[in-house]
Design an enzyme around this catalytic site. Sequence first.
Site, PDB file in Angstrom:
ATOM      1  CG  ASP A 235      -2.156   0.880   0.954  1.00  0.00           C
ATOM      2  OD1 ASP A 235      -2.078   1.771   0.079  1.00  0.00           O
ATOM      3  OD2 ASP A 235      -3.195   0.699   1.623  1.00  0.00           O
TER       4      ASP A 235
HETATM    5  C1  BGC Z   1      -4.971   3.265  -0.049  1.00  0.00           C
HETATM    6  C2  BGC Z   1      -5.047   2.261  -1.183  1.00  0.00           C
HETATM    7  C3  BGC Z   1      -4.867   2.973  -2.498  1.00  0.00           C
HETATM    8  C4  BGC Z   1      -3.536   3.704  -2.471  1.00  0.00           C
HETATM    9  C5  BGC Z   1      -3.250   4.440  -3.759  1.00  0.00           C
HETATM   10  C6  BGC Z   1      -3.733   4.114  -0.115  1.00  0.00           C
HETATM   11  O1  BGC Z   1      -3.801   5.151   0.804  1.00  0.00           O
HETATM   12  O2  BGC Z   1      -5.024   2.600   1.179  1.00  0.00           O
HETATM   13  O3  BGC Z   1      -6.280   1.586  -1.154  1.00  0.00           O
HETATM   14  O4  BGC Z   1      -4.940   2.058  -3.546  1.00  0.00           O
HETATM   15  O5  BGC Z   1      -3.553   4.652  -1.414  1.00  0.00           O
HETATM   16  O6  BGC Z   1      -4.063   5.548  -3.888  1.00  0.00           O
END
Ligand code: BGC
Length: 731
Positions: A260
């Site tokens: 993530d």
């Molecule tokens: C989120 C993810 C997301 C990623 C990219 C993170 O803060 O938890 O679900 O895909 O950001 O935007």
Amino acid sequence: MDSSKVRYLILSFVWMFPITPIPAQEKDAIPSGQIYQDASQPVEARIDDLLPRLTLEEKINLIGGGAYMQTHAVSRLGIPEFRMTDGPFGVRAGPSRVYACGLALAASWDIDQARKVGVALGRDCRARGINILLAPGMNLYRAPFSGRNFEYFGEDPLLTGELGCAYIQGVQSQGVAATMKHFVANEQEFNRRGLNSEVDERTLRELYLKPFEMAVKKAGVWCAMDSYNPLNGTHTTESDWLNNQVLKGEWEFKGLVMSDWKAAVSTLATANGGLDLEMPSPKFLNSQALQPLINAGQVTQATLDDKVRRIFRVVFSMGWMDRPQLDNSIPKDDPQNDQVALDGAREGIVLLKNSGNILPLNPMNVKKVVVLGPNADPAVAVGGGSAHANYTHAVSVFQGLKDVAGPNVDVIRVPWSILPTGTDIAAPGKTPLASTTYGAEGNPPFPPASIDDIKSADVAVICVGYNGQSARTGPDWEGEDKDRAYDLPPGQVAMIEAVVKLNPHTVVILNAGGSVATAGWIGDVPVLLDAFYPGQAGGTALAEILFGKVNPSGKLPFSWEKRWEDCAAYGNFPTEASKGNDYKEGVFLGYRWFDRKGIEPLFPFGFGLSYTTFAYSNLELQSSPSGDFTATFTVQNNGTVPGAEIAQLYVAPPSTGVPRPMHELKGFVRTALQPGESKQVGITVAREDLGYWDPATKKWTVTPGQYQIEVGSSSRDLGLKGSVTQVEKPN
Ligand code: BGC
């Protein structure tokens, strides 16, 4: 400026620019006719050819993200950047179609619809040249207020897994890789980076890992995203057990594991713990940090090569080097997807209460409808955070009612701030009405003109709940990185109470990613519709349901409690006051808990009303020598309007020394039926799905004995019953 706005600005900037063109002199130097460039060669042969061509520096460069939402290019070999985007129900690269959220999709229990949404999102990605969609989210609903519940598919691992698999297959059918996230045990937003999720292995295997396992084995998902949280003391991005042993080993996942965004926390443990791609940038998996570890043999070449191999396995399998990812034949604002958005909204809305059959409204009798509440207009289509997408156009409830009601019905919007009350019912940022004493000297007469409207109307429609479009700091915002309150946002209950007193024909429409506190008002309100976040077509679908043009068919994908104290995670779910995040309720989540404790929910898992009624009969059970069985039964629409029923099959295991849920969902089928029509439907259950995870043997175990089979319309309405017997070792 809050973080979601900053992120949106970064993304808008990133998406303004096309992929970096390869300079002319480098273009000329790109080798041609090589095995890795030949689409007719097997994928592994292409990777075998490519790997020795890459320098160590280039390999390391490939396992860390570039420019926030893409990988790095190797232009001398003609390898472009591969691009990614959120989000689960509307691509976040400029304005796009916004579909009903995950919880609404789960409420439809419609596997075909999940596949269609996946296809639509895949097309939306191809129209923008995107390779990887960062979705679906497959975490479970553990508590009502978790900020991202709306993105997920509810409390049950089978429902989550089935819908997630169909969605993934749909996305990937378009040449776009899907990403199962957030792997794993990220069921809250509060302190999501810091809190260690403590979950025993049985609970992980039976509940939280299950949908991910299905996505790998059934749907062949290409990407996995490790979550922010540590799991049982180890960051998921560093977890050899999770990534190497379970995901890549036991489940034989062949794709890539990314972090993530900024979830990686180290170099050595991350490199050896199975993470293949650090996003959004190589803070830890960079040359400076990795090269010495490789030189010292602490990270092997084979480990690095496996990461690069996995990235290119996805690339070659998806054909990203063999055709342009941008498909100009697909419009960015694709009208073909309007129907998908509308169907998703129609099917995903749940009618929870309809006392006195106030709904459907009869346009011949209804002359005036007043519409109130902060969520009536503009449309509340989607929750907040990385799942928030900018819709191309959206229909609010108010607009939808005006369009659908027809010329003979007056649809009047009464501003929220006009209600008479001594209580604080102001919209956030507006002056509380308590400061206005209607009728007193110098104040407006009581009741104000529009109050005479709220009284003389045939029906009052109040749109309340949460919102992903308002200010993140506001009490009505629901989305990523923040858990919301359990109560409705300030003033909304007072508004409901005030309106019901003026007009008992009141319909409450709720936007929320889960249940909300209902004590004090649910008894007085005759009609409650849960719309979750219904996407851009939500207002149309809600109006159609109100006027009976569409028969509601959604069923709750979570248990709605009478009070939070009744829930499984009460006392365990992390809050400001608690220290940790111990999943002490174990396997008894949602309906499994209510059944075990004998607690009556307000609305049970799998429950939803219709304008017609369905009858179930003729259950027959046929077992195969392997222990799999098929249940066939008849569902009849015995009302006067067409409708769709979601039939559910639960299995109660024989009792053993192991505490198990009283019964668990093992299959479901959605069937559309005309008035009077009956259909025979079948659900097949595999023997292996009847087992529990035995932590001692570390195996799935199916206890021999008699299993009760229950079929019906919700987890608490299972009229058809039978049994099958499982033996120790089937043929
Ligand atoms: C989120 C993810 C997301 C990623 C990219 C993170 O803060 O938890 O679900 O895909 O950001 O935007």
